[in-house]
Design a protein around this motif. Structure first.
Motif, PDB file in Angstrom:
ATOM      1  N   HIS A 276       4.859  -4.117   5.773  1.00 19.04           N
ATOM      2  CA  HIS A 276       5.287  -3.020   4.906  1.00 19.04           C
ATOM      3  C   HIS A 276       5.095  -1.694   5.632  1.00 19.04           C
ATOM      4  CE1 HIS A 276       0.959  -2.415   3.901  1.00 19.04           C
ATOM      5  NE2 HIS A 276       0.929  -3.735   3.953  1.00 19.04           N
ATOM      6  N   GLU A 277       5.434  -0.609   4.974  1.00 17.48           N
ATOM      7  CA  GLU A 277       5.420   0.703   5.624  1.00 17.48           C
ATOM      8  C   GLU A 277       4.034   1.112   6.105  1.00 17.48           C
ATOM      9  OE1 GLU A 277       7.099   3.426   2.864  1.00 17.48           O
ATOM     10  OE2 GLU A 277       9.165   2.690   3.133  1.00 17.48           O
ATOM     11  N   ASN A 278       2.999   0.631   5.459  1.00 16.70           N
ATOM     12  CA  ASN A 278       1.642   1.048   5.815  1.00 16.70           C
ATOM     13  C   ASN A 278       0.916   0.048   6.707  1.00 16.70           C
ATOM     14  OD1 ASN A 278       1.871   3.408   4.188  1.00 16.70           O
ATOM     15  ND2 ASN A 278       1.438   2.172   2.364  1.00 16.70           N
ATOM     16  N   GLY A 279       1.621  -0.978   7.165  1.00 16.33           N
ATOM     17  CA  GLY A 279       0.967  -1.948   8.039  1.00 16.33           C
ATOM     18  C   GLY A 279       1.283  -3.379   7.663  1.00 16.33           C
ATOM     19  N   GLU A 280       0.264  -4.242   7.734  1.00 18.03           N
ATOM     20  CA  GLU A 280       0.459  -5.663   7.458  1.00 18.03           C
ATOM     21  C   GLU A 280      -0.682  -6.218   6.618  1.00 18.03           C
ATOM     22  OE1 GLU A 280       0.908  -7.906  11.021  1.00 18.03           O
ATOM     23  OE2 GLU A 280       2.690  -6.800  11.708  1.00 18.03           O
ATOM     24  N   ASP A 281      -0.360  -7.224   5.812  1.00 15.79           N
ATOM     25  CA  ASP A 281      -1.357  -8.037   5.110  1.00 15.79           C
ATOM     26  C   ASP A 281      -1.070  -9.482   5.477  1.00 15.79           C
ATOM     27  OD1 ASP A 281      -2.408  -5.802   3.624  1.00 15.79           O
ATOM     28  OD2 ASP A 281      -0.618  -5.916   2.356  1.00 15.79           O
ATOM     29  N   GLU A 282      -2.064 -10.334   5.407  1.00 18.63           N
ATOM     30  CA  GLU A 282      -1.829 -11.723   5.767  1.00 18.63           C
ATOM     31  C   GLU A 282      -2.867 -12.638   5.154  1.00 18.63           C
ATOM     32  OE1 GLU A 282      -2.221 -12.506   9.935  1.00 18.63           O
ATOM     33  OE2 GLU A 282      -4.143 -11.480  10.086  1.00 18.63           O
TER      34      GLU A 282
END
Length: 287
Positions: A276-282
């Protein structure tokens, strides 16, 4: 990803396919065999003179005939039936995709990565990438139909595990796979890259009408299935939480009753990434 040609309607695609048959004797002859009797598919599948693209265009030429009202509009009726079955739970397609991946032949430890790309809000995508040996022509024939089973038979060719349980296949590339087209969006496009095949299934053109694409970046030794959502009618921020719910990430006890892993034979771990625009999640989950 780029198309061999630009089109926006089924009629335009039908005209393109006619031009292909008029100018390519191999496609024209194979199409004639199948239109005469679709049991000739074995002959077409084993015709090594047909390239991957030509094979896809032969299949598309055959499939488009059943969309014609004069022929009964069978494919349109099947699409409506799929929507009736899955509109209330279109996310069922994730389990279907995973079961199809689980059915594949693997020469090494199965690995699957799912990437949810939210950066393009109008065209978010969900990509399934796994290291199977690659789609066969039988797989392409099955995935471009509503009633075919996953592959030519119901057993896995390459099996490292012991026991009949691991030999059987669980997934289908029939109606269950098509559940993805019931997602609430202006359009749903599924792009498939595997074993030299590169094509898309566009909901607006026809769910079983494969359209060849050029995508050299994904023409590697893995299989890529990318779900492109054009103007989804729901918040794209709902997608990643839906995957967390599906894999019971926040309900560990529920995993023993609801996890997709319960129906899989070979896949043991799945890696899900949200961009996403603010980085990554996983998260990485297994069973």
């Amino acid at each position: 990803m780029s198309d061999v040609f630009l089109l926006s309607t089924r009629e335009e695609y039908k005209k393109y396919l006619k031009q292909v048959r008029d100018n390519n004797s191999k496609v024209r002859e194979a199409y004639a065999y199948l239109i005469d009797d679709d049991t000739n598919i074995d002959r077409v599948m084993h015709d090594e003179k047909l390239s991957q693209q030509e094979f896809v265009e032969v299949i598309a030429s055959c499939r488009q005939t059943s969309y014609n009202k004069a022929a009964g509009g069978g494919n349109t009726a099947a699409e409506n039936e799929t929507d009736r079955l899955y509109t209330k739970n279109a996310w069922k397609f994730v389990e279907e995709f995973l079961q199809n991946a689980d059915d594949c032949n693997y020469s090494s430890e199965p690995q699957i990565d799912i990437t949810i790309d939210e950066k393009d809000g109008r065209h978010p995508s969900i990509e399934f990438c796994y290291n199977e040996d690659g789609f066969s022509r039988e797989d392409i024939w099955a995935i471009t139909a509503f009633s075919e089973s996953t592959k030519v038979n119901d057993t896995v060719e390459k099996q490292k595990e012991e026991g009949v349980f691991y030999k059987e296949k669980t997934g289908r590339k029939g109606k269950g796979f098509k559940a993805v087209f019931s997602l609430d969006a202006e359009n749903v496009i599924v792009h498939i890259r595997s074993n030299g095949f590169s094509f898309k299934l566009d909901n607006k053109i026809g769910r079983i009408l494969p359209i060849w694409e050029n995508d050299p970046e994904r023409m590697d030794k893995k299989t890529h299935v990318i779900v492109e959502l054009v103007s989804p009618q729901f918040s794209i921020k709902e997608i990643y939480p839906e995957f967390r719910r599906l894999f019971c990430i926040d309900d560990r006890e529920g995993m023993f009753a609801h996890s997709p892993f319960l129906f899989m034979h070979r896949l043991k771990n799945i890696h899900v990434v949200r961009i996403h625009e603010n980085g990554e999640d996983e998260f990485i989950t297994g069973y």
